[in-house]
Design an enzyme around this catalytic site. Sequence first.
Site, PDB file in Angstrom:
ATOM      1  N   THR A 120       0.871  -1.184   0.000  1.00 51.42           N
ATOM      2  CA  THR A 120       0.000   0.000   0.000  1.00 51.42           C
ATOM      3  C   THR A 120       0.904   1.229   0.000  1.00 51.42           C
ATOM      4  O   THR A 120       1.982   1.206   0.611  1.00 51.42           O
ATOM      5  CB  THR A 120      -0.925   0.061   1.247  1.00 51.42           C
ATOM      6  OG1 THR A 120      -0.133   0.248   2.403  1.00 51.42           O
ATOM      7  CG2 THR A 120      -1.785  -1.181   1.394  1.00 51.42           C
ATOM      8  N   GLN A 170       5.590   0.348  10.937  1.00 51.35           N
ATOM      9  CA  GLN A 170       5.775  -0.020  12.341  1.00 51.35           C
ATOM     10  C   GLN A 170       4.482  -0.569  12.972  1.00 51.35           C
ATOM     11  O   GLN A 170       4.529  -1.491  13.797  1.00 51.35           O
ATOM     12  CB  GLN A 170       6.257   1.202  13.127  1.00 51.35           C
ATOM     13  CG  GLN A 170       6.789   0.849  14.497  1.00 51.35           C
ATOM     14  CD  GLN A 170       7.305   2.068  15.232  1.00 51.35           C
ATOM     15  OE1 GLN A 170       6.586   3.045  15.413  1.00 51.35           O
ATOM     16  NE2 GLN A 170       8.553   2.024  15.642  1.00 51.35           N
ATOM     17  N   GLU A 229     -14.092 -26.112  29.215  1.00 52.65           N
ATOM     18  CA  GLU A 229     -13.062 -26.732  30.073  1.00 52.65           C
ATOM     19  C   GLU A 229     -12.672 -25.800  31.222  1.00 52.65           C
ATOM     20  O   GLU A 229     -11.522 -25.774  31.647  1.00 52.65           O
ATOM     21  CB  GLU A 229     -11.812 -27.105  29.256  1.00 52.65           C
ATOM     22  CG  GLU A 229     -12.061 -28.016  28.075  1.00 52.65           C
ATOM     23  CD  GLU A 229     -12.263 -29.478  28.466  1.00 52.65           C
ATOM     24  OE1 GLU A 229     -12.171 -29.795  29.669  1.00 52.65           O
ATOM     25  OE2 GLU A 229     -12.536 -30.277  27.565  1.00 52.65           O
TER      26      GLU A 229
HETATM   27  C1  LIG Z   1     -19.098 -25.332  22.342  1.00 46.71           C
HETATM   28  C2  LIG Z   1     -19.150 -25.842  23.752  1.00 46.71           C
HETATM   29  C3  LIG Z   1     -18.781 -27.157  24.021  1.00 46.71           C
HETATM   30  C4  LIG Z   1     -18.838 -27.651  25.333  1.00 46.71           C
HETATM   31  N1  LIG Z   1     -18.501 -28.952  25.578  1.00 46.71           N
HETATM   32  C5  LIG Z   1     -18.640 -29.460  26.824  1.00 46.71           C
HETATM   33  C6  LIG Z   1     -18.392 -30.847  27.095  1.00 46.71           C
HETATM   34  O1  LIG Z   1     -18.024 -31.622  26.205  1.00 46.71           O
HETATM   35  N2  LIG Z   1     -18.562 -31.305  28.357  1.00 46.71           N
HETATM   36  C7  LIG Z   1     -18.976 -30.483  29.364  1.00 46.71           C
HETATM   37  O2  LIG Z   1     -19.120 -30.953  30.495  1.00 46.71           O
HETATM   38  N3  LIG Z   1     -19.218 -29.176  29.136  1.00 46.71           N
HETATM   39  C8  LIG Z   1     -19.065 -28.652  27.901  1.00 46.71           C
HETATM   40  N4  LIG Z   1     -19.330 -27.322  27.671  1.00 46.71           N
HETATM   41  C9  LIG Z   1     -19.813 -26.506  28.787  1.00 46.71           C
HETATM   42  C10 LIG Z   1     -18.776 -25.522  29.276  1.00 46.71           C
HETATM   43  O3  LIG Z   1     -17.760 -26.203  29.972  1.00 46.71           O
HETATM   44  C11 LIG Z   1     -19.523 -24.489  30.135  1.00 46.71           C
HETATM   45  O4  LIG Z   1     -20.315 -23.698  29.254  1.00 46.71           O
HETATM   46  C12 LIG Z   1     -18.576 -23.625  30.929  1.00 46.71           C
HETATM   47  O5  LIG Z   1     -17.904 -24.389  31.903  1.00 46.71           O
HETATM   48  C13 LIG Z   1     -19.304 -22.480  31.628  1.00 46.71           C
HETATM   49  O6  LIG Z   1     -20.405 -22.955  32.336  1.00 46.71           O
HETATM   50  P1  LIG Z   1     -21.831 -22.307  32.072  1.00 46.71           P
HETATM   51  O7  LIG Z   1     -22.077 -22.233  30.612  1.00 46.71           O
HETATM   52  O8  LIG Z   1     -22.807 -23.034  32.921  1.00 46.71           O
HETATM   53  O9  LIG Z   1     -21.660 -20.806  32.563  1.00 46.71           O
HETATM   54  P2  LIG Z   1     -22.012 -20.255  34.004  1.00 46.71           P
HETATM   55  O10 LIG Z   1     -21.493 -21.186  35.050  1.00 46.71           O
HETATM   56  O11 LIG Z   1     -23.447 -19.880  34.032  1.00 46.71           O
HETATM   57  O12 LIG Z   1     -21.117 -18.950  34.039  1.00 46.71           O
HETATM   58  C14 LIG Z   1     -21.505 -17.729  33.428  1.00 46.71           C
HETATM   59  C15 LIG Z   1     -20.402 -16.706  33.689  1.00 46.71           C
HETATM   60  O13 LIG Z   1     -20.255 -16.496  35.099  1.00 46.71           O
HETATM   61  C16 LIG Z   1     -18.935 -16.795  35.495  1.00 46.71           C
HETATM   62  N5  LIG Z   1     -19.001 -17.423  36.809  1.00 46.71           N
HETATM   63  C17 LIG Z   1     -19.748 -18.485  37.181  1.00 46.71           C
HETATM   64  N6  LIG Z   1     -19.550 -18.774  38.468  1.00 46.71           N
HETATM   65  C18 LIG Z   1     -18.641 -17.872  38.922  1.00 46.71           C
HETATM   66  C19 LIG Z   1     -18.003 -17.646  40.174  1.00 46.71           C
HETATM   67  N7  LIG Z   1     -18.253 -18.424  41.220  1.00 46.71           N
HETATM   68  N8  LIG Z   1     -17.129 -16.634  40.268  1.00 46.71           N
HETATM   69  C20 LIG Z   1     -16.852 -15.847  39.202  1.00 46.71           C
HETATM   70  N9  LIG Z   1     -17.423 -16.004  37.997  1.00 46.71           N
HETATM   71  C21 LIG Z   1     -18.294 -17.008  37.863  1.00 46.71           C
HETATM   72  C22 LIG Z   1     -18.387 -17.740  34.435  1.00 46.71           C
HETATM   73  O14 LIG Z   1     -16.967 -17.710  34.383  1.00 46.71           O
HETATM   74  C23 LIG Z   1     -19.027 -17.153  33.187  1.00 46.71           C
HETATM   75  O15 LIG Z   1     -18.291 -16.030  32.765  1.00 46.71           O
HETATM   76  C24 LIG Z   1     -19.262 -26.800  26.385  1.00 46.71           C
HETATM   77  C25 LIG Z   1     -19.618 -25.476  26.101  1.00 46.71           C
HETATM   78  C26 LIG Z   1     -19.566 -24.996  24.812  1.00 46.71           C
HETATM   79  C27 LIG Z   1     -19.967 -23.563  24.547  1.00 46.71           C
END
Ligand SMILES: Cc1cc2nc3c(=O)[nH]c(=O)nc-3n(C[C@H](O)[C@H](O)[C@H](O)COP(=O)(O)OP(=O)(O)OC[C@H]3O[C@@H](n4cnc5c(N)ncnc54)[C@H](O)[C@@H]3O)c2cc1C
Length: 236
Positions: free
Chosen positions: A117, A126, A210
Site C-alpha cells: 500500500t 511499524q 473446560e
Molecule cells: C461449544 C461448547 C462445548 C462444550 N462442551 C462441553 C463438554 O463436552 N462437556 C462439558 O461438560 N461441558 C461442555 N461445555 C460446557 C462448558 O464447559 C460451560 O459452558 C462452561 O464451563 C461455563 O459454564 P456455564 O455455561 O454453565 O456458565 P455459568 O457457570 O453460568 O457462568 C456464566 C459466567 O459467570 C462466570 N461465573 C460463574 N460462576 C462464577 C463464580 N463463582 N465466580 C466468578 N465467575 C463465575 C463464568 O466464568 C461465566 O463467565 C461446552 C460449552 C460450549 C460452549
Amino acid sequence: MLRGEKTFITFGDEADYAIVIAVTGSSAREATAFLVDRAMGWTSRPIDTMGSWHTPASLTFDDVRVPAGNVLGAVGEGFALAMRWILRGRYVIPSQAVGTAERCLEMAIAHANTRVTFGRPIGERQAIQWMIADSEVELEAARWLALRCAWAVDQGHPARHPAAVAKLYGAGMVNRVVDRTLQIFGGMGYTRELPIEGWYRAVRVLRVLEGTDEMQRMIISRDLLRGYERIGGHLA
Ligand SMILES: Cc1cc2nc3c(=O)[nH]c(=O)nc-3n(C[C@H](O)[C@H](O)[C@H](O)COP(=O)(O)OP(=O)(O)OC[C@H]3O[C@@H](n4cnc5c(N)ncnc54)[C@H](O)[C@@H]3O)c2cc1C
C-alpha cells in the site's frame, strides 16, 4: 437408572456412547462414572453456536437402564475421575491455541511481506511490525506454558496449577493473535474467502469451555492464597 439432561457436550450429537458422571449419593460429589451406549436409550439435540469447533449437543437421559458392568472405576469414584479427565482438557486447549496462533502468524507475516500500500509492503510499517512482534511474544509464552504443563503431567507431578495458568493464558493469547491477523489482512480478513473469520469465531469458545477464564483465575489465586503453590514453585 439414569435420569437427567446435560447441556453442552462436545460432538454429543455424533457420539455412539457417552461417559456419564451421575450423582449416586446424597451430595454432588458422591458421583459414579458410567459408559452408556446410545442404544441404551439416551437422545441428543444439536446446539447451534457461533463457531465450528467443539460442536455441542444436549444429551437427555430418560430413565436409561445401565447394567452394573458399565460402571467405570468404582461406585462413588466418579468425581475424582472427572477431575482427572478435566485436567487433560486444560492442557490440550492451550496446545490447540498454540497451533492455531502459529498458522495465523505465518499467514500474517506472508501477507505483510506481499501486500503493498502506498508504494511499500505493509510489513515495512511499524504499526504492522508491532502486531507481528506482540503475537510472536505471546505465542512463545503460551508454547512454554503448555510444554511446562505437559512436562509436569509426564513426570506425574500435580498439574492443576500449571494447567490453569496455561489454559487461561493460551485461550486469551489465541483470541488476540487471530484478531491481529484479521487486522493485518484488512477487509480480506473479514471475508469468508479466508479461514481467519472462522477462527475468529471459533477460538472464542476456548475462553469458555473446560473451565472459563474466571474459573482458571479462581484456581490460580486460591492455590497461591491458601499456600498450595509456592510462588515460582511450579518452575522447580
Ligand atoms: C461449544 C461448547 C462445548 C462444550 N462442551 C462441553 C463438554 O463436552 N462437556 C462439558 O461438560 N461441558 C461442555 N461445555 C460446557 C462448558 O464447559 C460451560 O459452558 C462452561 O464451563 C461455563 O459454564 P456455564 O455455561 O454453565 O456458565 P455459568 O457457570 O453460568 O457462568 C456464566 C459466567 O459467570 C462466570 N461465573 C460463574 N460462576 C462464577 C463464580 N463463582 N465466580 C466468578 N465467575 C463465575 C463464568 O466464568 C461465566 O463467565 C461446552 C460449552 C460450549 C460452549
